[in-house]
Design a protein around this motif. Structure first.
Motif, short mmCIF file in Angstrom:
data_model
loop_
_atom_site.label_atom_id
_atom_site.label_comp_id
_atom_site.label_asym_id
_atom_site.label_seq_id
_atom_site.Cartn_x
_atom_site.Cartn_y
_atom_site.Cartn_z
N ALA A 51 0.80 -1.22 0.00
CA ALA A 51 0.00 0.00 0.00
C ALA A 51 0.83 1.27 0.00
O ALA A 51 0.31 2.36 0.22
CB ALA A 51 -0.94 0.00 1.21
N GLY A 52 2.15 1.16 -0.24
CA GLY A 52 3.00 2.34 -0.30
C GLY A 52 3.56 2.70 1.06
O GLY A 52 3.47 1.94 2.02
N GLN A 53 4.14 3.88 1.14
CA GLN A 53 4.72 4.34 2.40
C GLN A 53 4.17 5.70 2.78
O GLN A 53 3.77 6.50 1.93
CB GLN A 53 6.25 4.38 2.33
N PHE A 54 4.17 5.96 4.10
CA PHE A 54 3.65 7.22 4.63
C PHE A 54 4.44 7.56 5.87
O PHE A 54 4.55 6.76 6.81
CB PHE A 54 2.16 7.07 4.96
N GLU A 55 5.04 8.75 5.88
CA GLU A 55 5.83 9.24 7.00
C GLU A 55 6.87 8.22 7.47
O GLU A 55 7.01 7.93 8.65
CB GLU A 55 4.91 9.65 8.14
N GLY A 56 7.60 7.66 6.49
CA GLY A 56 8.71 6.77 6.81
C GLY A 56 8.34 5.34 7.11
O GLY A 56 9.20 4.56 7.52
N GLN A 57 7.06 4.98 6.93
CA GLN A 57 6.63 3.60 7.16
C GLN A 57 6.04 2.99 5.91
O GLN A 57 5.11 3.56 5.33
CB GLN A 57 5.58 3.53 8.27
N ALA A 58 6.56 1.84 5.49
CA ALA A 58 5.99 1.11 4.38
C ALA A 58 4.90 0.19 4.93
O ALA A 58 5.07 -0.43 5.98
CB ALA A 58 7.06 0.29 3.67
N GLN A 59 3.80 0.10 4.20
CA GLN A 59 2.65 -0.68 4.65
C GLN A 59 2.34 -1.79 3.64
O GLN A 59 2.19 -1.53 2.45
CB GLN A 59 1.42 0.21 4.82
N SER A 60 2.22 -3.01 4.16
CA SER A 60 1.78 -4.14 3.35
C SER A 60 0.73 -4.91 4.15
O SER A 60 0.70 -4.86 5.38
CB SER A 60 2.94 -5.07 3.01
N VAL A 61 -0.13 -5.61 3.43
CA VAL A 61 -1.16 -6.43 4.07
C VAL A 61 -1.11 -7.82 3.45
O VAL A 61 -1.15 -7.97 2.23
CB VAL A 61 -2.57 -5.83 3.91
#
Length: 214
Positions: free
Chosen positions: A177-187
């Protein structure tokens, strides 16, 4: 999702009605195309095929022999200056590891990431709040810290969207799901209810490994 579709349809109908009213009054004769807003959801594109596990990943076990249960797992960065860590997820692989489903997130760049892995009821994309569209009965969210924007570093990041792989039998897919404020997100989408799992790092190259019981 049906509620959201109805809202979009209603908004479109109102927009069309307003446009007809303006045209009838001669209020706007401009031929410029109106600006549009992005309403796509993370993982809405067709699934790409994930790579199979690398040779060492078919043998490497959790070096800490940590607990395998369904509770959240995580670790802080061990770097002396974690604010200088610059990483991106460059590859996602999945496969079978001793009868477990294994998902590997390979990271390019410098430093050691922090990470958190936990079950969520209804995954949504960081920042936007859009739903992360992925099939499954349960959803394991993976957040990896120490991320840098590819546009600022020149490193290549995996594209936002879905990945699937036949070798991980209980995994319906992985949505990045991309990254936001230095955090990459996956599910990670899973068949069945919450299952026990473990998470740990491998080095050379840096990788986060998530093993999930079947």
């Amino acid at each position: 999702m049906r509620i959201r579709h109805r809202r979009l349809a209603a908004a479109a109908a109102l927009t069309a009605a307003a446009s007809l009213a303006l045209a009838g009054c001669g209020a706007d004769t401009s031929t410029d195309a109106p600006a549009t807003s992005q309403t796509t959801t993370a993982g809405s594109s067709p699934a790409a095929l994930a790579d199979v596990l690398a040779p060492d990943e078919t043998e490497a076990d959790d070096p800490s022999n940590g607990p395998s249960d369904s509770s959240p797992k995580g670790a802080e960065s061990t770097d002396s200056a974690p604010e200088h860590t610059q990483l991106v997820i460059s590859e996602i692989r999945m496969g079978d590891f001793q009868g477990k489903d294994r998902v590997v997130f390979e990271l390019s760049g410098n430093g050691t990431p922090s990470y958190t892995v936990d079950y969520v009821d209804a995954p949504v994309q960081q920042g936007s709040g859009f739903p992360v569209e992925i099939s499954g009965d349960s959803f394991l969210q993976v957040l990896i810290g120490g991320q840098a924007l590819p546009t600022e570093t020149g490193m290549e990041e995996v594209p936002v969207g879905l990945m699937s792989g036949d070798a991980a039998a209980g995994v319906t897919g992985v949505a990045f799901a991309g990254q936001f404020e230095g955090q990459a997100q996956s599910v990670i989408g899973l068949d069945g209810t919450d299952r026990d799992f473990s998470a740990f790092l491998l080095q050379n190259p840096t990788r986060l490994v998530v093993d999930i019981e079947r």
